[in-house]
Scaffold this active site. Sequence first.
Site, short mmCIF file in Angstrom:
data_model
loop_
_atom_site.label_atom_id
_atom_site.label_comp_id
_atom_site.label_asym_id
_atom_site.label_seq_id
_atom_site.Cartn_x
_atom_site.Cartn_y
_atom_site.Cartn_z
N HIS A 29 2.62 -6.23 -8.46
CA HIS A 29 2.05 -6.86 -7.28
C HIS A 29 2.04 -8.36 -7.53
O HIS A 29 1.12 -8.89 -8.14
CB HIS A 29 0.63 -6.34 -7.03
CG HIS A 29 0.03 -6.86 -5.77
ND1 HIS A 29 -1.21 -7.41 -5.71
CD2 HIS A 29 0.53 -6.93 -4.52
CE1 HIS A 29 -1.48 -7.79 -4.48
NE2 HIS A 29 -0.43 -7.51 -3.74
N ALA A 57 -4.32 -13.79 -2.71
CA ALA A 57 -3.83 -13.97 -4.07
C ALA A 57 -2.43 -14.57 -4.14
O ALA A 57 -1.94 -14.88 -5.21
CB ALA A 57 -3.85 -12.64 -4.82
#
Length: 83
Positions: A46, A78
């Site tokens: 990720h 993020a």
Amino acid sequence: IATARAIVASGALSSWGAEEVAPGPAVTSAADLAGYARRFFGSYCHPVGTCAMGEHENAVVDPALRVRGLTGLRIADASVLPS
């Protein structure tokens, strides 16, 4: 797999009545558990920090998370990490 089984069987979780779905309670030998893990486990990536933050020309957002070149749009997840 063995660690997960031990955690579920612990006193704190045993009262929940959870049942193992996969690989299933019949799979008990180390060789069979290893074979299951090789067949069904994988890695997951990720990516984070893909949008540069800063005052430099390659920055996607400024320190206030405002997208450069656009008005009224900010990125706040993020994907933005200071660089």
